[in-house]
Design an enzyme around this catalytic site. Structure first.
Site, short mmCIF file in Angstrom:
data_model
loop_
_atom_site.label_atom_id
_atom_site.label_comp_id
_atom_site.label_asym_id
_atom_site.label_seq_id
_atom_site.Cartn_x
_atom_site.Cartn_y
_atom_site.Cartn_z
N HIS A 241 -69.55 -53.21 -2.09
CA HIS A 241 -69.24 -53.59 -3.47
C HIS A 241 -69.51 -52.38 -4.36
CE1 HIS A 241 -68.93 -55.58 -7.21
NE2 HIS A 241 -70.23 -55.71 -7.43
N CYS B 213 -69.54 -61.47 -7.52
CA CYS B 213 -69.04 -60.29 -6.78
C CYS B 213 -69.04 -60.48 -5.28
CB CYS B 213 -69.87 -59.07 -7.14
SG CYS B 213 -69.93 -58.81 -8.89
N ASN C 253 -66.91 -51.30 -11.91
CA ASN C 253 -67.22 -52.51 -11.15
C ASN C 253 -66.18 -53.58 -11.49
OD1 ASN C 253 -68.24 -54.93 -10.22
ND2 ASN C 253 -70.34 -54.54 -10.88
N1 ACO Z 1 -75.54 -44.93 -22.45
C1 ACO Z 1 -76.66 -44.27 -22.79
N2 ACO Z 1 -77.89 -44.79 -22.63
C2 ACO Z 1 -77.97 -46.02 -22.11
C3 ACO Z 1 -76.83 -46.76 -21.74
C4 ACO Z 1 -75.58 -46.17 -21.96
N3 ACO Z 1 -74.43 -46.78 -21.63
N4 ACO Z 1 -77.23 -47.96 -21.27
C5 ACO Z 1 -78.57 -47.97 -21.30
N5 ACO Z 1 -79.02 -46.80 -21.82
C6 ACO Z 1 -80.40 -46.38 -22.04
C7 ACO Z 1 -81.36 -47.54 -22.13
O1 ACO Z 1 -81.38 -48.06 -23.44
C8 ACO Z 1 -82.66 -46.89 -21.75
O2 ACO Z 1 -83.17 -46.19 -22.87
P1 ACO Z 1 -84.74 -46.19 -23.20
O3 ACO Z 1 -85.37 -45.54 -21.99
O4 ACO Z 1 -84.81 -45.39 -24.44
O5 ACO Z 1 -85.10 -47.63 -23.34
C9 ACO Z 1 -82.25 -45.84 -20.71
O6 ACO Z 1 -80.84 -45.63 -20.91
C10 ACO Z 1 -82.49 -46.27 -19.29
O7 ACO Z 1 -82.00 -47.59 -19.13
P2 ACO Z 1 -82.16 -48.36 -17.77
O8 ACO Z 1 -81.62 -49.74 -17.93
O9 ACO Z 1 -83.54 -48.18 -17.25
O10 ACO Z 1 -81.17 -47.51 -16.85
P3 ACO Z 1 -80.95 -47.60 -15.32
O11 ACO Z 1 -81.20 -46.30 -14.69
O12 ACO Z 1 -81.61 -48.83 -14.73
O13 ACO Z 1 -79.37 -47.83 -15.25
C11 ACO Z 1 -77.78 -49.59 -14.87
C12 ACO Z 1 -78.80 -48.98 -15.83
C13 ACO Z 1 -76.69 -48.58 -14.66
C14 ACO Z 1 -77.21 -50.83 -15.51
C15 ACO Z 1 -78.48 -49.92 -13.53
O14 ACO Z 1 -79.66 -50.64 -13.77
C16 ACO Z 1 -77.61 -50.70 -12.60
O15 ACO Z 1 -76.60 -50.23 -12.13
N6 ACO Z 1 -78.03 -51.92 -12.27
C17 ACO Z 1 -77.32 -52.74 -11.31
C18 ACO Z 1 -76.15 -53.31 -11.96
C19 ACO Z 1 -75.28 -54.04 -10.99
O16 ACO Z 1 -75.28 -53.80 -9.81
N7 ACO Z 1 -74.50 -54.95 -11.53
C20 ACO Z 1 -73.54 -55.62 -10.74
C21 ACO Z 1 -73.99 -56.91 -10.31
S1 ACO Z 1 -72.76 -57.96 -9.73
C22 ACO Z 1 -71.45 -57.89 -10.72
O17 ACO Z 1 -70.73 -57.00 -10.46
C23 ACO Z 1 -71.12 -58.77 -11.83
#
Ligand code: ACO
Length: 329
Positions: free
Chosen positions: A256, A116, A286
């Site tokens: 980004h 990215c 994204n």
């Molecule tokens: N729908 C419903 N529930 C979900 C989903 C979904 N799509 N995905 C995960 N969950 C659940 C998980 O299983 C978890 O459940 P649990 O508590 O029962 O175990 C709960 O939601 C919380 O999950 P987390 O992973 O803790 O959620 P978080 O608040 O961290 O959000 C996310 C996840 C959105 C992926 C976040 O961590 C994020 O944005 N990270 C950065 C990602 C990023 O920037 N990526 C780009 C990098 S570079 C590139 O672009 C390639």
């Protein structure tokens, strides 16, 4: 002493697929819901390329639009670089495919892999090429069809990603405009947090690699999130300091587009009003390296980004990598 050239952005373009995949569509595919996706990520829908399409289709369109905006012909371009982690194929490069399709007969071309952050790496390289007199016009493009490497059985990643491309033409600009500073970085020890295990020389494609779903992107969301918030703040501070500017000087932040919460953390840290931050994540998700040039192009076309504005572009991604650029538009 020879005077330094002023190098900047001469024109921009972008292209996204027609097909829209909404959160409600995803509700029918995996165990998720619109409310979770919107509150955790800010994404409402994303664009998905059609069967038979490839990254070069969108990169070519984005480049054509950037050339048109700049009033420069394809055969005047000296170099084309395409930042992508989803090239049309392993080789030839998507850059060479685009060079042929544009009719950019004298241009050298290659792909650039910095996930990215790739667009920002490209801008820095293009600045150097023009600054040193090795090129007059450089097309810096970024394009990814992340849908091609997204596991639509994995709810933790499939809600995040979309397809698209953006491009700018870099060349000499008049006084008062141009790039002011860059910051680029990499921390390979974090590569495991965001990667696609198979399909390269380490794990070539096999029936086993396919069965184990190793040709899909894998991400440790929380680790990536923590890294992203730090990288966005640190890199923005560095480009401001290098350019001798303060946060109050920023007219437009073009981050980004990975998660609205990451963007909001950066906005608050730099004390910026909402109208100074370009957000497209709700409609495109994204789109990897192309998210910054798509956001920049839309801001320019909507008149939000004006000539003379100080724009800071900042991003992070697989590698792990990060980068920022400060530019007077
Ligand atoms: N729908 C419903 N529930 C979900 C989903 C979904 N799509 N995905 C995960 N969950 C659940 C998980 O299983 C978890 O459940 P649990 O508590 O029962 O175990 C709960 O939601 C919380 O999950 P987390 O992973 O803790 O959620 P978080 O608040 O961290 O959000 C996310 C996840 C959105 C992926 C976040 O961590 C994020 O944005 N990270 C950065 C990602 C990023 O920037 N990526 C780009 C990098 S570079 C590139 O672009 C390639």
């Amino acid at each position: 002493m020879q005077e330094q050239k002023r190098v900047g952005i001469l024109g921009s373009g972008s292209a996204v697929p027609e097909r829209v995949l909404t959160n409600f569509d995803l509700e029918k595919m995996v165990d998720t819901n619109d409310e979770w996706i919107v509150t955790r990520t800010g994404i409402r829908e994303r664009r998905i390329a059609g069967d038979g399409e490839s990254t070069s289709d969108y990169v070519t369109k984005a480049c054509q639009r950037a050339l048109e905006a700049a009033g420069v012909q394809a055969d005047q371009v000296d170099m084309i670089m395409v930042a992508t982690v989803t090239p049309d194929m392993m080789f030839p490069s998507t850059g060479s495919i685009v060079q042929d399709r544009l009719g950019a007969s004298k241009a050298a071309a290659f792909d650039l892999s910095a996930a990215c952050s790739g667009f920002l790496y490209g801008l820095s390289l293009a600045n150097g090429l023009v600054q040193s007199g090795q090129a007059k016009y450089v097309l810096v493009a970024a394009g990814d069809l992340l849908s091609r490497i997204t596991d639509y059985e994995d709810r933790s990643t499939c809600v995040l990603f979309g397809d698209g491309a953006g491009a700018v033409l870099v060349g000499e600009v008049e006084e008062g405009r141009g790039f002011l500073s860059f910051d680029l970085g990499s921390d390979g020890s974090g590569g495991k947090y965001l990667h696609m295990p198979a399909g390269g020389s380490k794990i070539p494609a096999s029936q086993e690699s396919v069965a184990q779903r190793q040709h899909f992107l894998r991400m440790e969301g929380q680790e990536t999130f923590k890294f992203a918030v730090k990288a966005m703040a640190g890199s923005t501070e560095k480009v401001l300091a290098k350019a001798g500017l303060d946060r109050e000087d920023i007219d437009l932040l073009v981050p980004h587009q990975a998660n609205i919460r990451i963007i909001e953390a950066a906005r608050k840290r730099f004390g910026l009003d909402e109208d100074k931050v370009v957000v497209t994540i709700h409609k495109y998700g994204n789109t990897s390296a192309s998210s910054i040039p798509i956001a920049l192009d839309e801001a320019i076309r909507e008149g939000r980004a004006k000539a003379g504005d100080l724009a800071v572009m900042v991003g992070f991604g697989g590698g792990l990598t990060w980068g920022a650029a400060a530019v007077r538009l």
